[in-house]
Design a protein around this motif. Structure first.
Motif, PDB file in Angstrom:
ATOM      1  N   ILE A  64       0.205  11.338  -8.434  1.00 44.68           N
ATOM      2  CA  ILE A  64       1.001  11.852  -6.809  1.00 44.68           C
ATOM      3  C   ILE A  64       0.215  11.086  -6.012  1.00 44.68           C
ATOM      4  CG2 ILE A  64       1.657  14.112  -7.320  1.00 44.68           C
ATOM      5  CD1 ILE A  64      -0.188  14.851  -5.249  1.00 44.68           C
ATOM      6  N   TYR A  65       1.278  10.820  -5.471  1.00 44.16           N
ATOM      7  CA  TYR A  65       0.820  10.417  -4.151  1.00 44.16           C
ATOM      8  C   TYR A  65       1.107  10.495  -2.518  1.00 44.16           C
ATOM      9  CZ  TYR A  65       0.307   6.141  -6.905  1.00 44.16           C
ATOM     10  OH  TYR A  65      -0.045   4.440  -7.787  1.00 44.16           O
ATOM     11  N   LEU A  66      -0.445  10.620  -1.917  1.00 38.61           N
ATOM     12  CA  LEU A  66      -0.835  11.611  -0.339  1.00 38.61           C
ATOM     13  C   LEU A  66      -0.561  10.796   0.320  1.00 38.61           C
ATOM     14  CD1 LEU A  66      -2.202  13.257  -2.901  1.00 38.61           C
ATOM     15  CD2 LEU A  66      -2.226  14.784  -1.537  1.00 38.61           C
ATOM     16  N   LYS A  67       0.726  11.331   1.673  1.00 39.85           N
ATOM     17  CA  LYS A  67       0.249  10.567   3.070  1.00 39.85           C
ATOM     18  C   LYS A  67      -0.831  11.193   3.453  1.00 39.85           C
ATOM     19  CE  LYS A  67       3.096   8.706   6.570  1.00 39.85           C
ATOM     20  NZ  LYS A  67       4.254   7.932   7.506  1.00 39.85           N
ATOM     21  N   ASP A  68      -1.590  10.153   4.303  1.00 42.53           N
ATOM     22  CA  ASP A  68      -2.505  10.546   5.153  1.00 42.53           C
ATOM     23  C   ASP A  68      -3.228  12.108   4.333  1.00 42.53           C
ATOM     24  OD1 ASP A  68      -2.129   8.939   6.843  1.00 42.53           O
ATOM     25  OD2 ASP A  68      -0.325  10.001   7.695  1.00 42.53           O
ATOM     26  N   VAL A 118      -2.076   2.695  -1.760  1.00 43.37           N
ATOM     27  CA  VAL A 118      -1.107   1.546  -1.396  1.00 43.37           C
ATOM     28  C   VAL A 118      -0.961   2.155   0.306  1.00 43.37           C
ATOM     29  CG1 VAL A 118       1.922   1.358  -1.186  1.00 43.37           C
ATOM     30  CG2 VAL A 118       0.478   2.759  -3.404  1.00 43.37           C
ATOM     31  N   GLY A 119      -1.754   1.278   1.001  1.00 41.24           N
ATOM     32  CA  GLY A 119      -1.392   1.586   2.266  1.00 41.24           C
ATOM     33  C   GLY A 119      -2.346   2.373   2.898  1.00 41.24           C
ATOM     34  N   LYS A 120      -1.298   3.571   3.971  1.00 42.68           N
ATOM     35  CA  LYS A 120      -1.987   5.428   4.227  1.00 42.68           C
ATOM     36  C   LYS A 120      -1.487   5.540   2.794  1.00 42.68           C
ATOM     37  CE  LYS A 120      -0.861   4.030   8.792  1.00 42.68           C
ATOM     38  NZ  LYS A 120      -0.146   5.136  10.034  1.00 42.68           N
ATOM     39  N   TRP A 121      -1.249   5.898   2.036  1.00 45.36           N
ATOM     40  CA  TRP A 121      -0.793   6.618   0.848  1.00 45.36           C
ATOM     41  C   TRP A 121      -2.038   6.645  -0.637  1.00 45.36           C
ATOM     42  CZ3 TRP A 121       3.251   9.635   1.141  1.00 45.36           C
ATOM     43  CH2 TRP A 121       4.294   9.244   1.917  1.00 45.36           C
ATOM     44  N   HIS A 122      -2.624   7.913  -0.652  1.00 47.02           N
ATOM     45  CA  HIS A 122      -3.875   8.054  -1.297  1.00 47.02           C
ATOM     46  C   HIS A 122      -3.182   8.968  -2.488  1.00 47.02           C
ATOM     47  CE1 HIS A 122      -5.961   8.022   2.556  1.00 47.02           C
ATOM     48  NE2 HIS A 122      -5.140   9.049   2.692  1.00 47.02           N
ATOM     49  N   SER A 123      -3.474   8.333  -3.824  1.00 43.25           N
ATOM     50  CA  SER A 123      -3.497   8.715  -5.468  1.00 43.25           C
ATOM     51  C   SER A 123      -4.533   9.534  -5.851  1.00 43.25           C
ATOM     52  CB  SER A 123      -3.474   6.942  -6.116  1.00 43.25           C
ATOM     53  OG  SER A 123      -3.255   7.865  -7.425  1.00 43.25           O
TER      54      SER A 123
END
Length: 124
Positions: free
Chosen positions: A8-12, A56-61
């Motif tokens: 998943i990708y988490l914003k901030d 991906v930018g501010k997105w953490h994997s």
């Protein structure tokens, strides 16, 4: 069908909050080990876990390399993460293979305070 790994990708997203959630959900994880720009640990069930800040930018994997988790697939993992962490989560709608084509690779699901919806996310 259970996916062999989930991501998943988490914003901030906050790494400590994610760690606390993983410890409560899948059992105590080993301390994070930094390897270049990534952090790795191992879940209590032996599953390797990777945290890649700003993937991906501010997105953490957040990637778990095992099918031995409480979640059958990426969307189930994303729903649980949103419920626990309260930050927007993005994931693939299911497993992806190269033969699925590039258009299928851009299909994503986002989960946030407005609900869950599929959308196109061009990450490259």
């Amino acid at each position: 069908m259970r996916q062999p790994d989930i991501e998943i990708y988490l914003k901030d997203g906050d790494q400590q909050a994610v760690t606390d959630w993983l410890n409560a959900t899948i059992g105590p994880c080993t301390p994070w080990r930094r390897q270049g720009q990534t952090f790795k640990c191992q879940a209590a069930n032996g599953a390797p876990v990777t945290w890649l800040p700003n993937a991906v930018g501010k997105w953490h994997s957040l990637f778990i390399e095992s099918e031995r988790t409480p979640w059958e697939d990426d969307p189930a993992f994303a729903r649980a993460a949103f419920a626990a962490l309260g930050v927007e989560i993005r994931c693939a709608p299911g497993g992806w293979q190269e033969e699925d084509g590039i258009d299928a690779a851009d299909r994503w699901i986002k989960i946030n305070g407005e609900g869950e919806q599929e959308f196109i996310w061009r990450t490259q």
